[in-house]
Design an enzyme around this catalytic site. Structure first.
Site, mmCIF file in Angstrom:
data_model
loop_
_atom_site.group_PDB
_atom_site.id
_atom_site.type_symbol
_atom_site.label_atom_id
_atom_site.label_comp_id
_atom_site.label_asym_id
_atom_site.label_seq_id
_atom_site.Cartn_x
_atom_site.Cartn_y
_atom_site.Cartn_z
ATOM 1 N N ARG A 146 0.839 -1.212 0.000
ATOM 2 C CA ARG A 146 0.000 0.000 0.000
ATOM 3 C C ARG A 146 0.867 1.251 0.000
ATOM 4 O O ARG A 146 1.871 1.317 0.721
ATOM 5 C CB ARG A 146 -0.930 0.007 1.224
ATOM 6 C CG ARG A 146 -1.975 -1.063 1.132
ATOM 7 C CD ARG A 146 -3.060 -0.942 2.186
ATOM 8 N NE ARG A 146 -3.850 -2.167 2.169
ATOM 9 C CZ ARG A 146 -4.811 -2.440 1.304
ATOM 10 N NH1 ARG A 146 -5.141 -1.542 0.378
ATOM 11 N NH2 ARG A 146 -5.456 -3.589 1.347
ATOM 12 N N ASP A 147 0.457 2.215 -0.828
ATOM 13 C CA ASP A 147 1.164 3.499 -0.877
ATOM 14 C C ASP A 147 1.017 4.191 0.482
ATOM 15 O O ASP A 147 -0.057 4.218 1.068
ATOM 16 C CB ASP A 147 0.593 4.372 -1.998
ATOM 17 C CG ASP A 147 1.499 5.540 -2.332
ATOM 18 O OD1 ASP A 147 2.078 5.545 -3.431
ATOM 19 O OD2 ASP A 147 1.636 6.457 -1.480
ATOM 20 N N ILE A 148 2.123 4.763 0.942
ATOM 21 C CA ILE A 148 2.143 5.399 2.266
ATOM 22 C C ILE A 148 1.312 6.688 2.288
ATOM 23 O O ILE A 148 0.885 7.137 3.355
ATOM 24 C CB ILE A 148 3.619 5.667 2.673
ATOM 25 C CG1 ILE A 148 3.777 5.744 4.168
ATOM 26 C CG2 ILE A 148 4.172 6.900 1.988
ATOM 27 C CD1 ILE A 148 5.229 5.701 4.622
ATOM 28 N N ASN A 194 4.767 6.395 -13.627
ATOM 29 C CA ASN A 194 5.470 7.658 -13.845
ATOM 30 C C ASN A 194 6.909 7.338 -14.232
ATOM 31 O O ASN A 194 7.524 6.438 -13.657
ATOM 32 C CB ASN A 194 5.453 8.506 -12.570
ATOM 33 C CG ASN A 194 4.031 8.917 -12.181
ATOM 34 O OD1 ASN A 194 3.206 9.190 -13.051
ATOM 35 N ND2 ASN A 194 3.756 8.952 -10.894
ATOM 36 N N GLU A 228 9.136 9.980 -8.446
ATOM 37 C CA GLU A 228 9.903 10.396 -7.268
ATOM 38 C C GLU A 228 10.827 9.303 -6.763
ATOM 39 O O GLU A 228 11.907 9.590 -6.253
ATOM 40 C CB GLU A 228 8.948 10.813 -6.141
ATOM 41 C CG GLU A 228 8.205 12.112 -6.454
ATOM 42 C CD GLU A 228 7.108 12.422 -5.446
ATOM 43 O OE1 GLU A 228 6.913 11.623 -4.506
ATOM 44 O OE2 GLU A 228 6.454 13.458 -5.621
ATOM 45 N N VAL A 229 10.384 8.063 -6.862
ATOM 46 C CA VAL A 229 11.197 6.949 -6.347
ATOM 47 C C VAL A 229 11.818 6.213 -7.538
ATOM 48 O O VAL A 229 11.095 5.702 -8.407
ATOM 49 C CB VAL A 229 10.340 5.977 -5.510
ATOM 50 C CG1 VAL A 229 11.178 4.791 -5.044
ATOM 51 C CG2 VAL A 229 9.731 6.696 -4.306
ATOM 52 N N HIS A 284 7.684 1.280 -10.637
ATOM 53 C CA HIS A 284 6.493 0.867 -9.886
ATOM 54 C C HIS A 284 5.239 1.222 -10.663
ATOM 55 O O HIS A 284 5.177 2.240 -11.349
ATOM 56 C CB HIS A 284 6.465 1.488 -8.487
ATOM 57 C CG HIS A 284 6.699 2.969 -8.457
ATOM 58 N ND1 HIS A 284 7.951 3.514 -8.591
ATOM 59 C CD2 HIS A 284 5.846 4.010 -8.318
ATOM 60 C CE1 HIS A 284 7.860 4.839 -8.524
ATOM 61 N NE2 HIS A 284 6.591 5.164 -8.374
ATOM 62 N N HIS A 291 1.364 2.126 -10.162
ATOM 63 C CA HIS A 291 0.350 2.544 -9.193
ATOM 64 C C HIS A 291 -0.982 1.903 -9.596
ATOM 65 O O HIS A 291 -1.420 2.055 -10.744
ATOM 66 C CB HIS A 291 0.138 4.052 -9.225
ATOM 67 C CG HIS A 291 1.296 4.894 -8.773
ATOM 68 N ND1 HIS A 291 1.336 5.512 -7.541
ATOM 69 C CD2 HIS A 291 2.450 5.242 -9.394
ATOM 70 C CE1 HIS A 291 2.458 6.220 -7.437
ATOM 71 N NE2 HIS A 291 3.146 6.070 -8.551
HETATM 72 P P1 AMP Z 1 6.173 8.219 -7.985
HETATM 73 O O1 AMP Z 1 5.916 9.693 -7.893
HETATM 74 O O2 AMP Z 1 5.489 7.570 -9.160
HETATM 75 O O3 AMP Z 1 7.649 7.887 -7.911
HETATM 76 O O4 AMP Z 1 5.464 7.592 -6.729
HETATM 77 C C1 AMP Z 1 6.128 7.244 -5.557
HETATM 78 C C2 AMP Z 1 5.085 6.796 -4.571
HETATM 79 O O5 AMP Z 1 5.730 6.092 -3.536
HETATM 80 C C3 AMP Z 1 4.319 7.947 -3.912
HETATM 81 O O6 AMP Z 1 2.917 7.765 -4.168
HETATM 82 C C4 AMP Z 1 4.653 7.795 -2.425
HETATM 83 O O7 AMP Z 1 3.571 8.098 -1.594
HETATM 84 C C5 AMP Z 1 5.050 6.333 -2.335
HETATM 85 N N1 AMP Z 1 5.974 5.979 -1.269
HETATM 86 C C6 AMP Z 1 7.146 6.588 -0.958
HETATM 87 N N2 AMP Z 1 7.745 5.952 0.074
HETATM 88 C C7 AMP Z 1 6.931 4.924 0.420
HETATM 89 C C8 AMP Z 1 6.983 3.911 1.412
HETATM 90 N N3 AMP Z 1 8.008 3.808 2.273
HETATM 91 N N4 AMP Z 1 5.972 3.011 1.479
HETATM 92 C C9 AMP Z 1 4.933 3.089 0.620
HETATM 93 N N5 AMP Z 1 4.825 4.024 -0.331
HETATM 94 C C10 AMP Z 1 5.796 4.935 -0.442
#
Ligand code: AMP
Length: 116
Positions: free
Chosen positions: A28-30, A86, A94-95, A99, A101
């Site tokens: 689950r997204d945080i 993304n 961002e990460v 991934h 969504h």
């Molecule tokens: P993106 O902008 O596509 O890279 O999305 C990154 C997603 O990762 C965002 O929706 C964040 O809320 C989610 N996220 C970041 N850190 C964590 C975590 N430790 N556990 C779960 N979701 C996370």
């Protein structure tokens, strides 16, 4: 350096994991954007969609089919949902660990905000 999602895959940091197998992990997204917001990630570190290689074809398909199955399990498949990948800066990534969504559980509106 290991991405934060790699640490989740390996169980080194906590997450609400809803599914895991040899190839992918879903959690689950945080910071959820909707009642259901689950990230499906490859277990191996692939930074972005642009870094997928030909040899990842089966893995990429498995990501998509895993999201489809989880959507059914979460009860959102009949009304529908959104799958988003993304990619890099302009894509809003961002990460730096690929991934998918899976977002649903409410009407999500139009896909991308149009500029005025
Ligand atoms: P993106 O902008 O596509 O890279 O999305 C990154 C997603 O990762 C965002 O929706 C964040 O809320 C989610 N996220 C970041 N850190 C964590 C975590 N430790 N556990 C779960 N979701 C996370």
């Amino acid at each position: 350096m290991s991405s934060i999602f790699s640490k989740i895959v390996k169980g080194e940091i906590p997450a609400d994991i809803v599914y895991q197998d040899d190839l992918v992990t879903a959690f689950r997204d945080i910071n959820p954007a909707a009642p259901v917001h689950i990230l499906v990630v490859p277990n191996k570190e692939i930074a972005t969609a642009d870094d997928l290689a030909d040899e990842d074809e089966a893995l990429a398909g498995h990501l998509l089919l895993t999201a489809r199955r989880i959507a059914r399990e979460q009860g959102i498949a009949d009304r529908g949902y959104r799958l988003i990948v993304n990619c890099k800066a302009d894509g809003g990534q961002e990460v730096p660990h690929l991934h998918l969504h899976l977002i649903g559980g409410r009407p999500l509106g139009s896909m991308v905000k149009r500029q005025a």
